[in-house]
Each structure stands twice: as C-alpha cells, then as structure tokens.
Design a protein around this motif. Structure first.
Motif, PDB file in Angstrom:
ATOM      1  N   ASN A  68     -60.419   2.783 -35.927  1.00 34.77           N
ATOM      2  CA  ASN A  68     -61.227   2.093 -34.933  1.00 34.77           C
ATOM      3  C   ASN A  68     -60.398   1.191 -34.031  1.00 34.77           C
ATOM      4  O   ASN A  68     -60.830   0.806 -32.969  1.00 34.77           O
ATOM      5  CB  ASN A  68     -62.310   1.259 -35.634  1.00 34.77           C
ATOM      6  N   ARG A  69     -59.186   0.880 -34.472  1.00 34.61           N
ATOM      7  CA  ARG A  69     -58.336   0.010 -33.652  1.00 34.61           C
ATOM      8  C   ARG A  69     -57.124   0.739 -33.088  1.00 34.61           C
ATOM      9  O   ARG A  69     -56.425   0.225 -32.254  1.00 34.61           O
ATOM     10  CB  ARG A  69     -57.850  -1.175 -34.496  1.00 34.61           C
ATOM     11  N   ARG A  70     -56.880   1.947 -33.589  1.00 28.24           N
ATOM     12  CA  ARG A  70     -55.630   2.606 -33.259  1.00 28.24           C
ATOM     13  C   ARG A  70     -55.466   2.862 -31.764  1.00 28.24           C
ATOM     14  O   ARG A  70     -54.436   2.548 -31.172  1.00 28.24           O
ATOM     15  CB  ARG A  70     -55.539   3.927 -34.021  1.00 28.24           C
ATOM     16  N   LYS A  71     -56.504   3.444 -31.150  1.00 25.51           N
ATOM     17  CA  LYS A  71     -56.386   3.784 -29.740  1.00 25.51           C
ATOM     18  C   LYS A  71     -56.211   2.546 -28.876  1.00 25.51           C
ATOM     19  O   LYS A  71     -55.432   2.537 -27.928  1.00 25.51           O
ATOM     20  CB  LYS A  71     -57.628   4.558 -29.295  1.00 25.51           C
ATOM     21  N   SER A  72     -56.939   1.483 -29.228  1.00 20.42           N
ATOM     22  CA  SER A  72     -56.835   0.276 -28.420  1.00 20.42           C
ATOM     23  C   SER A  72     -55.510  -0.421 -28.621  1.00 20.42           C
ATOM     24  O   SER A  72     -55.049  -1.138 -27.758  1.00 20.42           O
ATOM     25  CB  SER A  72     -57.994  -0.668 -28.761  1.00 20.42           C
ATOM     26  N   CYS A  73     -54.889  -0.216 -29.795  1.00 20.12           N
ATOM     27  CA  CYS A  73     -53.612  -0.875 -30.090  1.00 20.12           C
ATOM     28  C   CYS A  73     -52.421  -0.075 -29.579  1.00 20.12           C
ATOM     29  O   CYS A  73     -51.352  -0.632 -29.363  1.00 20.12           O
ATOM     30  CB  CYS A  73     -53.472  -1.094 -31.596  1.00 20.12           C
ATOM     31  N   GLN A  74     -52.592   1.239 -29.436  1.00 24.13           N
ATOM     32  CA  GLN A  74     -51.490   2.057 -28.968  1.00 24.13           C
ATOM     33  C   GLN A  74     -51.144   1.705 -27.524  1.00 24.13           C
ATOM     34  O   GLN A  74     -52.024   1.533 -26.680  1.00 24.13           O
ATOM     35  CB  GLN A  74     -51.849   3.534 -29.046  1.00 24.13           C
ATOM     36  N   LYS A  75     -49.854   1.614 -27.268  1.00 24.52           N
ATOM     37  CA  LYS A  75     -49.386   1.337 -25.913  1.00 24.52           C
ATOM     38  C   LYS A  75     -48.867   2.625 -25.281  1.00 24.52           C
ATOM     39  O   LYS A  75     -48.232   3.433 -25.940  1.00 24.52           O
ATOM     40  CB  LYS A  75     -48.281   0.282 -25.943  1.00 24.52           C
ATOM     41  N   LYS A  76     -49.173   2.771 -24.010  1.00 23.66           N
ATOM     42  CA  LYS A  76     -48.712   3.949 -23.290  1.00 23.66           C
ATOM     43  C   LYS A  76     -47.320   3.698 -22.732  1.00 23.66           C
ATOM     44  O   LYS A  76     -47.079   2.701 -22.056  1.00 23.66           O
ATOM     45  CB  LYS A  76     -49.677   4.285 -22.151  1.00 23.66           C
ATOM     46  N   MET A  77     -46.414   4.620 -23.015  1.00 21.50           N
ATOM     47  CA  MET A  77     -45.032   4.514 -22.548  1.00 21.50           C
ATOM     48  C   MET A  77     -44.708   5.711 -21.660  1.00 21.50           C
ATOM     49  O   MET A  77     -44.967   6.852 -22.034  1.00 21.50           O
ATOM     50  CB  MET A  77     -44.072   4.483 -23.745  1.00 21.50           C
ATOM     51  N   ILE A  78     -44.184   5.435 -20.484  1.00 16.62           N
ATOM     52  CA  ILE A  78     -43.691   6.489 -19.601  1.00 16.62           C
ATOM     53  C   ILE A  78     -42.172   6.450 -19.614  1.00 16.62           C
ATOM     54  O   ILE A  78     -41.562   5.395 -19.398  1.00 16.62           O
ATOM     55  CB  ILE A  78     -44.212   6.308 -18.161  1.00 16.62           C
ATOM     56  N   ILE A  79     -41.565   7.594 -19.909  1.00 18.51           N
ATOM     57  CA  ILE A  79     -40.102   7.708 -19.877  1.00 18.51           C
ATOM     58  C   ILE A  79     -39.737   8.715 -18.798  1.00 18.51           C
ATOM     59  O   ILE A  79     -40.245   9.840 -18.792  1.00 18.51           O
ATOM     60  CB  ILE A  79     -39.545   8.174 -21.233  1.00 18.51           C
ATOM     61  N   VAL A  80     -38.880   8.303 -17.882  1.00 19.19           N
ATOM     62  CA  VAL A  80     -38.471   9.178 -16.784  1.00 19.19           C
ATOM     63  C   VAL A  80     -37.021   9.605 -16.986  1.00 19.19           C
ATOM     64  O   VAL A  80     -36.146   8.774 -17.269  1.00 19.19           O
ATOM     65  CB  VAL A  80     -38.633   8.478 -15.417  1.00 19.19           C
ATOM     66  N   MET A  81     -36.784  10.909 -16.857  1.00 14.69           N
ATOM     67  CA  MET A  81     -35.451  11.487 -17.019  1.00 14.69           C
ATOM     68  C   MET A  81     -35.233  12.505 -15.903  1.00 14.69           C
ATOM     69  O   MET A  81     -36.198  13.088 -15.381  1.00 14.69           O
ATOM     70  CB  MET A  81     -35.337  12.158 -18.390  1.00 14.69           C
ATOM     71  N   GLN A  82     -33.996  12.722 -15.521  1.00 13.13           N
ATOM     72  CA  GLN A  82     -33.721  13.645 -14.425  1.00 13.13           C
ATOM     73  C   GLN A  82     -34.107  15.073 -14.795  1.00 13.13           C
ATOM     74  O   GLN A  82     -34.803  15.760 -14.054  1.00 13.13           O
ATOM     75  CB  GLN A  82     -32.247  13.577 -14.017  1.00 13.13           C
ATOM     76  N   ASN A  83     -33.657  15.532 -15.947  1.00 13.19           N
ATOM     77  CA  ASN A  83     -34.011  16.840 -16.495  1.00 13.19           C
ATOM     78  C   ASN A  83     -33.592  16.840 -17.959  1.00 13.19           C
ATOM     79  O   ASN A  83     -33.139  15.807 -18.478  1.00 13.19           O
ATOM     80  CB  ASN A  83     -33.336  17.981 -15.714  1.00 13.19           C
ATOM     81  N   LEU A  84     -33.752  17.974 -18.613  1.00 10.90           N
ATOM     82  CA  LEU A  84     -33.328  18.055 -20.017  1.00 10.90           C
ATOM     83  C   LEU A  84     -32.275  19.137 -20.209  1.00 10.90           C
ATOM     84  O   LEU A  84     -32.285  19.884 -21.189  1.00 10.90           O
ATOM     85  CB  LEU A  84     -34.538  18.294 -20.935  1.00 10.90           C
ATOM     86  N   LYS A  85     -31.352  19.210 -19.244  1.00 11.49           N
ATOM     87  CA  LYS A  85     -30.182  20.054 -19.440  1.00 11.49           C
ATOM     88  C   LYS A  85     -29.315  19.440 -20.530  1.00 11.49           C
ATOM     89  O   LYS A  85     -29.391  18.246 -20.796  1.00 11.49           O
ATOM     90  CB  LYS A  85     -29.396  20.189 -18.132  1.00 11.49           C
ATOM     91  N   PHE A  86     -28.485  20.261 -21.138  1.00  4.40           N
ATOM     92  CA  PHE A  86     -27.703  19.784 -22.272  1.00  4.40           C
ATOM     93  C   PHE A  86     -26.738  18.689 -21.841  1.00  4.40           C
ATOM     94  O   PHE A  86     -25.926  18.871 -20.936  1.00  4.40           O
ATOM     95  CB  PHE A  86     -26.922  20.944 -22.894  1.00  4.40           C
ATOM     96  N   GLY A  87     -26.825  17.539 -22.481  1.00  7.69           N
ATOM     97  CA  GLY A  87     -25.943  16.411 -22.194  1.00  7.69           C
ATOM     98  C   GLY A  87     -26.130  15.324 -23.226  1.00  7.69           C
ATOM     99  O   GLY A  87     -27.096  15.351 -24.013  1.00  7.69           O
ATOM    100  N   GLY A  88     -25.234  14.359 -23.225  1.00  6.25           N
ATOM    101  CA  GLY A  88     -25.270  13.298 -24.231  1.00  6.25           C
ATOM    102  C   GLY A  88     -26.525  12.451 -24.170  1.00  6.25           C
ATOM    103  O   GLY A  88     -27.220  12.254 -25.174  1.00  6.25           O
TER     104      GLY A  88
END
Length: 361
Positions: A75-95
């Motif tokens: 009953n509290r999980r959805k309200s407690c969860q925080k939304k995080m946006i992560i931006v990346m150029q692409n997911l080509k192989f790299g460190g």
C-alpha cells in the motif's frame, strides 16, 4: 445442486458470507455492463485498490488480501518509489556502458523505478538491460537513410542553438522524475540539463585532454553553464575531477564527488568461465609467454601506440611476451601496421565477453 441460500446464510453453511456473495455479484465480471467491466478491470489491474475498497465493505477474502498487501508494504510501495531517469548516448560496448549495466542489475527496486533514455537506441549491450527497466530512444540510428540524417541534424541544431524548443519537447516526451542522471559527458549532459527536477552528471573521462564533448556546445562557457545546472557532479577518479577543474575553473566545486566504478565479482567469475573456439586457439598460440591483455576501444585517446612501442622494446630484449588487444576503433589499422614485423601482437577485435582472456593474463 446447492440451493441459492447455501452460499448466503450461515444456517445452511458455516462459511457463508452474505456480504461477500452480494458484493461479488455486483463487483465482479458476472455482468457485462460498462460499470461492471470497469470494476472487473480494477480488480485485475489494480488489486491493491480493489482489496482496499472490498475490505471496507466487509468482504472476508478481501480483508485477508488487504492484510497481505499491508504486511509487504504494497500500500505504500508505489508512493514511496522514486522515479529515476538515466540518460546515456547509446549502449555500444564500452567501459561506462558496462558499468551502467552493472548498476541497472543492482539498483534497489523497492526504492526506485528506472527509465533508461538513449540518445540513439542501439548497441550490443541493449540485450543485457533488465526487463523491468524501460528503454526509450530520442533520435533515430544513423543508418545512412536521409530521413534519419535530417532528424539527427534537427535535434543537434535545436540542442545547440534553440535549446528552449528542445527543452519543451523533451519534458513532454520524457515526463518528470525525482532524479535525472546524465551517465555520460557530452550530449547526454546537454539533454539532462533541459529536464525538470534534480540532476546528477557523471564524468568518466579526462575532459581537459579528451575534449570530444566540445562539439555539442556553442563554446566553453556554454558547457560550463550546463554543468552549473547540476546538483551533483560525479567523477569516477580523482584524475578526472582534477582535469575537470582545470578546464572549467570554479564550476560547482562544492557539488563534486568521486565515486569509483563498482565491480560485480559474481558476474566476473561467472563470465570468466565461458570460453569459445577463438579463445582456445589464442590460448594455445600464446602458451608459455607472459600475456599482456588490454581491453578497450582502439581510439586515439587510448594511446595504444605507446603500449605497442613499449612491447616491441621488450621483444627486442628477447623477452617472451605477447600483447593482446581486445576492442575495435578508428586506430585499429594504424596499430596493426605499427605492429608489423612482430609475431607477438594479437588483435582479436570486439568481444562481448573478454573476461576469459583477462583471466589468462
């Protein structure tokens, strides 16, 4: 056959519950009117809401369901969860891309929901993104098609010369979040700077000597002002932090922090045991030598030429050593030419799993 009152009166059945019987027949999907269908949909797709309403109306089974939800904190999980946006150029192989995958597999799912935004939705590592992480692309892949080139050009021009328009478009497309993370320098930092809410920028490289990000900004002041919009600037090394401050003097110095890249020991040990035929052939050829392994893009900033020259000097001193370079890039052919005449260099190209080679070092 049971008489109708068997399910409603305790005189006929100890487990009978008149309220439950009545409520189930008005709240379930036995009737197919619009109102009943709506209620059935709430039961199916929003079980927490249905259990809460039902429990308040005296349904014994719903009370049990509600108590279960309460115990696990649903009953509290959805309200407690925080939304995080992560931006990346692409997911080509790299460190940095590999480290991002490690994070996506390990973040606290009780506290956060993560939306991964890619400037271009492409790369070998997309398949390693966990299924509960949503992925969106912003501009089309540069596949040579004219329409895609036009769209990419428009985005680039907007970000550089008409940022207000792009800011409005991005906030409508991506929505708001509790925290926005630019996990790479350059265009990802520019994109996140337009978003509403707290912002964190990650810096993985030496921006003083590796100035590849400059092309995304009008000038140095534009890039500096972009970083000023961030609540935190995270560096993966002290060297990266020093280089940043040398380039952007007096920029957000009170908001800088160094966080070293995480290491997933479990995955490393697991993947190091997975080998293929190419590995077995390589292991046989390099047997009885001191194996030097380098994994990374063969781009100028990596300065692989210095490494090859150092190894050739070791060979000239009759030392039994081999150098294996795992990765592709714009300098690959130059490096192969530089290594011509020596049989101690191995260019194996891109490997999705280079760990067996590293283990043999």
């Amino acid at each position: 056959m049971y008489p109708r009152d068997f399910f409603t009166y305790k005189s006929r059945n100890d487990n009978a519950n008149f309220t439950e019987h009545l409520f189930d027949n008005s709240w379930g999907d036995k009737s197919k009117g619009g109102y009943e269908t709506l209620k059935a949909g709430i039961n199916k797709y929003f079980p927490y809401v249905w259990a809460n309403i039902s429990a308040k109306r005296g349904i014994n089974s719903a009370k049990k369901r509600w108590n279960t939800f309460t115990k696990i904190g649903f009953n509290r999980r959805k309200s407690c969860q925080k939304k995080m946006i992560i931006v990346m150029q692409n997911l080509k192989f790299g460190g940095a891309e590999k480290i991002l995958i490690t994070f996506l597999n390990r973040f606290d799912r009780e506290k956060y929901t993560v939306n991964l935004i890619l400037h271009t939705k492409e790369g070998e590592l997309i398949n390693e993104v966990p299924p509960d992480v949503s992925i969106k692309g912003i501009v089309p892949v540069d596949n040579g098609k004219l329409i895609n080139k036009i769209k990419r050009s428009i985005f680039f021009k907007l970000s550089k010369y008409f940022p207000i328009i792009l800011k409005i478009c991005l906030n409508v497309y991506l929505g708001s979040a509790d925290i926005n993370i630019a996990y790479m320098e350059g265009i990802t930092t520019k994109i996140v700077s337009f978003l509403k809410g707290p912002k964190v920028a990650w810096v993985h490289t030496d921006l003083e000597n590796n100035s590849w990000t400059d092309v995304f900004f009008k000038n140095l002041d534009d890039q500096k002002n972009t970083y000023e919009k961030f609540k935190k600037i995270v560096f993966v090394s002290e060297g990266g932090k020093t280089a940043f401050n040398n380039k952007f003097k007096n920029t957000a110095q009170d908001r800088q922090v160094v966080i070293h890249n995480p290491i997933d020991n479990v995955q490393i040990e697991k993947k190091a045991k997975i080998v293929d035929n190419d590995f077995n052939k390589w292991a046989k050829k390099t047997e009885n030598t001191v194996r030097l392994i380098s994994v990374g893009r063969t781009d100028p900033v990596k300065r692989y030429g210095l490494l090859i020259k150092a190894v050739t000097k070791m060979i000239d001193r009759n030392e039994s050593v081999t150098l294996t370079i795992i990765g592709d890039g714009q300098d690959t052919h130059k490096l192969i030419d530089l290594a011509t005449g020596y049989n101690c260099f191995y260019f194996v190209g891109f490997k999705e799993n280079p760990l067996p080679y590293v283990k043999k070092e």
